[in-house]
Design a protein around this motif. Structure first.
Motif, PDB file in Angstrom:
ATOM      1  N   LYS A 126       0.836  -1.206   0.000  1.00 11.35           N
ATOM      2  CA  LYS A 126       0.000   0.000   0.000  1.00 11.35           C
ATOM      3  C   LYS A 126       0.874   1.261   0.000  1.00 11.35           C
ATOM      4  CE  LYS A 126      -4.382  -0.936  -0.156  1.00 11.35           C
ATOM      5  NZ  LYS A 126      -5.202  -0.343  -1.254  1.00 11.35           N
ATOM      6  N   ILE A 127       1.956   1.214   0.769  1.00 14.09           N
ATOM      7  CA  ILE A 127       2.873   2.360   0.828  1.00 14.09           C
ATOM      8  C   ILE A 127       3.514   2.574  -0.538  1.00 14.09           C
ATOM      9  CG2 ILE A 127       5.051   3.173   1.829  1.00 14.09           C
ATOM     10  CD1 ILE A 127       4.172   1.720   4.439  1.00 14.09           C
ATOM     11  N   ILE A 128       3.866   1.478  -1.206  1.00 13.26           N
ATOM     12  CA  ILE A 128       4.446   1.580  -2.554  1.00 13.26           C
ATOM     13  C   ILE A 128       3.409   2.145  -3.526  1.00 13.26           C
ATOM     14  CG2 ILE A 128       5.330   0.239  -4.506  1.00 13.26           C
ATOM     15  CD1 ILE A 128       6.634  -1.628  -2.435  1.00 13.26           C
ATOM     16  N   GLU A 129       2.177   1.710  -3.377  1.00 13.82           N
ATOM     17  CA  GLU A 129       1.092   2.211  -4.238  1.00 13.82           C
ATOM     18  C   GLU A 129       0.972   3.723  -4.132  1.00 13.82           C
ATOM     19  OE1 GLU A 129      -3.750   1.870  -4.311  1.00 13.82           O
ATOM     20  OE2 GLU A 129      -2.621   0.145  -3.585  1.00 13.82           O
ATOM     21  N   HIS A 130       1.331   4.291  -2.964  1.00 17.50           N
ATOM     22  CA  HIS A 130       1.150   5.722  -2.733  1.00 17.50           C
ATOM     23  C   HIS A 130       2.409   6.548  -3.010  1.00 17.50           C
ATOM     24  CE1 HIS A 130      -2.558   4.328  -0.843  1.00 17.50           C
ATOM     25  NE2 HIS A 130      -3.002   5.544  -1.036  1.00 17.50           N
ATOM     26  N   PHE A 131       3.273   6.070  -3.894  1.00 22.60           N
ATOM     27  CA  PHE A 131       4.231   6.966  -4.545  1.00 22.60           C
ATOM     28  C   PHE A 131       3.400   7.777  -5.540  1.00 22.60           C
ATOM     29  CE2 PHE A 131       7.481   3.939  -3.198  1.00 22.60           C
ATOM     30  CZ  PHE A 131       8.575   4.755  -2.955  1.00 22.60           C
ATOM     31  N   LEU A 132       3.276   9.075  -5.306  1.00 24.55           N
ATOM     32  CA  LEU A 132       2.333   9.877  -6.092  1.00 24.55           C
ATOM     33  C   LEU A 132       3.022  10.941  -6.934  1.00 24.55           C
ATOM     34  CD1 LEU A 132      -0.341  10.413  -3.283  1.00 24.55           C
ATOM     35  CD2 LEU A 132      -0.357   8.651  -5.063  1.00 24.55           C
ATOM     36  N   VAL A 133       2.396  11.270  -8.050  1.00 20.14           N
ATOM     37  CA  VAL A 133       2.828  12.401  -8.877  1.00 20.14           C
ATOM     38  C   VAL A 133       1.594  13.243  -9.189  1.00 20.14           C
ATOM     39  CG1 VAL A 133       4.753  11.139  -9.928  1.00 20.14           C
ATOM     40  CG2 VAL A 133       2.510  11.142 -11.060  1.00 20.14           C
ATOM     41  N   VAL A 134       1.833  14.529  -9.496  1.00 16.06           N
ATOM     42  CA  VAL A 134       0.741  15.433  -9.864  1.00 16.06           C
ATOM     43  C   VAL A 134       0.851  15.737 -11.350  1.00 16.06           C
ATOM     44  CG1 VAL A 134      -0.341  17.666  -9.464  1.00 16.06           C
ATOM     45  CG2 VAL A 134       0.726  16.454  -7.561  1.00 16.06           C
ATOM     46  N   LYS A 135      -0.244  15.576 -12.045  1.00 15.02           N
ATOM     47  CA  LYS A 135      -0.274  15.851 -13.482  1.00 15.02           C
ATOM     48  C   LYS A 135      -0.965  17.191 -13.711  1.00 15.02           C
ATOM     49  CE  LYS A 135      -1.704  13.823 -17.892  1.00 15.02           C
ATOM     50  NZ  LYS A 135      -2.462  12.729 -18.540  1.00 15.02           N
ATOM     51  N   ILE A 136      -0.168  18.158 -14.209  1.00 19.59           N
ATOM     52  CA  ILE A 136      -0.704  19.482 -14.525  1.00 19.59           C
ATOM     53  C   ILE A 136      -0.522  19.697 -16.027  1.00 19.59           C
ATOM     54  CG2 ILE A 136      -0.565  21.955 -14.081  1.00 19.59           C
ATOM     55  CD1 ILE A 136       0.679  21.269 -11.366  1.00 19.59           C
TER      56      ILE A 136
END
Length: 552
Positions: free
Chosen positions: A521-531
């Protein structure tokens, strides 16, 4: 804001130096630097005030800039929706490992000249494998995963069409070659020992076919159709190869088949030592291994051997858990060959015996439970032959035959058969408590190595546990044979990727106190923002930064 220095005469005759802000036609004291009656001291305080104004004005400009930037940032974030925040953990961790193993270009060399088609197949296979690790579930859930987390749309028909072709011989061969080559590399170019085991995988549907058959289930799903999965790994649990078998096939009969295919597929020159569980210990398998020059280590069923050898073992003295005995055996085994004809073969083995206090306690508890059941049954009725079918306690009983003579006729004697508890058999079983045996035809291996090699089988049991629970390989919802096998193939690669992840964590001495499920779950929450078209990564947490160290 306008800052200036003000001199203020006090009633005492001293002069105070203030920094004031003249705003809205009034004065507001910002800071007081002190007071004095001495002209030089007053001049010094005045100059200090001027320097202080410069510092304050610079800070005010900086603060104003920060406030302006903060306002812009808040405005920007107020426009971002949750759909603009994309999960990239699957690619950042497991995607990189997928590439390292070499499975990212499986379809590059297929016969199709359509480059786009090859890329689509590679992309879909990758998505199936990664979602199996990070977001395990049905293939239809993959559609939701891609749409929500990746903003990619794909139809269920496309997934199923792909699965229908995935398990073709050449594709499976390429995928297994990728995994095998990687495993061989991390084993420093040599596969010296292999472990083989079989597990059952059940289906939700109750209908059978040629592959899905009702058979002996290790999961206790007695009324469910199932298949059998045979898995070859190294003794560390790294995957090598697999085969799928009918659900009602005896697991011992799968060893020879998969071993032949394994050697043919990978052109093994130096035959590895085969380590297998006691379910594989049948005479036909042993004869095949002996005839084809394989060394093997097998669990030995001490409680099911001939009485003379059992007595010999029972007379050994095990003072503590560290005692090891070795007995050399020469015997003749009988078996049926491929044509069903009875054959005989002389073999030589080393039987290595170990003792465990913990195992002895378990054996005693199991036996006492069985004896209680026997006595309870005997107190109620005579035990019949049907009571003994598949019964653990049958080995503790003796048959007593009684002939009742009919006085009226010499030719009408009545014979009755009864079962009674045998104290001698119970006493012999007690003397075997805690003893475990390993049989091998390799007389060069040290006894400690034989035991260590076999005990590494728990890595393979972990493989099945990871596949069945963490990667949710079961239950299987497919009903077409090709799709069932494709599902197993995807899970096999997912397991290979996950084992590489665990191997790298171990190499870097990275461990976590929480569960593997939470770690994913922690790996799943490597996040990026798409602008727009721009991707902006969000700084990883401390735990996520630790995870990324596996690539250093």
């Amino acid at each position: 804001m306008g800052l200036r220095v003000r001199k203020k005469r006090n009633a005492s005759g001293s002069i105070s130096i203030h920094i004031v802000d003249r705003t809205n036609r009034g004065y507001k004291v910002i800071e007081s630097l002190g007071s004095s009656k001495d002209e030089k001291e007053i001049e010094y305080l005045y100059n200090q005030a001027l320097q202080r104004i410069d510092e304050l004005e610079n800070n005010l400009l900086y603060t104003a800039k920060i406030n302006e930037d903060q306002k812009k940032l808040e405005e920007l974030f107020s426009q971002i929706t949750t759909q603009d925040i994309i999960s990239e953990g699957d690619e950042m961790v497991f995607g990189r490992l997928f590439d390292i193993i070499g499975c990212s270009k499986v379809f590059e060399k297929n016969s199709s000249k359509n480059i786009r088609n090859k890329q689509e197949k590679n992309s879909l296979f990758r998505a199936l494998v990664l979602s199996r690790i990070i977001y395990p579930g049905s293939k239809l859930e993959l559609i939701n995963y891609l749409e929500y987390f990746k903003q990619k749309s794909i139809s269920s028909d496309k997934i199923y069409r792909f699965l229908d072709t995935l398990y073709s011989h050449n594709v499976k061969q390429k995928i297994e070659e990728c995994v095998f080559t990687h495993t061989k590399e991390i084993m420093q170019g040599s596969i010296a020992l292999t472990f083989y085991d079989v597990t059952t995988l059940h289906f939700e549907s109750e209908s059978e076919d040629d592959l899905r058959r009702i058979g002996f289930s290790k999961e206790g799903k007695l009324a469910r159709p199932q298949i059998q999965l045979g898995l070859f790994t190294t003794l560390q649990g790294y995957p090598l190869s697999f085969e799928v078998y009918e659900g009602n096939k005896f697991e011992g009969h799968t060893l020879v088949d998969i071993l032949q295919k394994f050697q043919k597929k990978f052109h093994i020159k130096n035959k590895p030592i085969v380590v297998a569980d006691k379910g594989m210990l049948n005479n036909a398998n042993i004869a095949y291994l002996e005839e084809n020059g394989y060394k093997y280590i097998l669990a030995y069923k001490i409680r099911h051997i001939e009485k003379e050898l059992k007595e010999k073992i029972a007379n050994l003295t095990f003072l503590d858990d560290g005692v090891i005995y070795t007995i050399e055996i020469e015997k003749e085994i009988t078996y049926k060959d491929d044509k069903g004809k009875n054959q005989k073969r002389n073999i030589k083995q080393r039987l290595i015996l170990t003792y465990s206090t913990k195992r002895a306690k378990k054996d005693k508890a199991t036996r006492e439970k069985a004896l209680k059941k026997i006595n309870d049954t005997l107190n109620k009725k005579n035990i019949t032959k049907s009571d003994l079918k598949l019964s653990y306690y049958a080995k503790y009983l003796d048959i007593v035959q009684t002939t009742l003579r009919n006085s009226a006729s010499l030719h009408e004697d009545k014979c009755t058969i009864q079962y009674k508890l045998s104290p001698e058999k119970v006493e012999l079983e007690e003397r075997l408590d805690g003893i475990k045996g390993f049989a091998t035809n390799d007389f060069t291996l040290k006894t400690e190595d034989v035991i260590a090699h076999y005990q590494n089988q728990y890595a393979v049991e972990k493989a099945f546990r990871i596949s069945k629970t963490d990667l949710r390989i079961r239950p299987i919802y497919h009903r077409l044979e090709n799709r069932i096998k494709a599902h197993i193939l995807v899970s096999f690669v997912a397991y290979a990727v996950y084992m590489e992840f665990e191997r790298r964590l171990k190499l870097k001495n990275i461990s976590f106190k929480f569960s593997q499920k939470l770690l994913r779950k922690i790996i799943e929450h490597f996040l990026v923002v798409k602008i727009g078209k721009k991707i902006i990564p969000i700084k990883p947490s401390k735990v996520q930064q630790q995870i990324l160290k596996i690539f250093d």
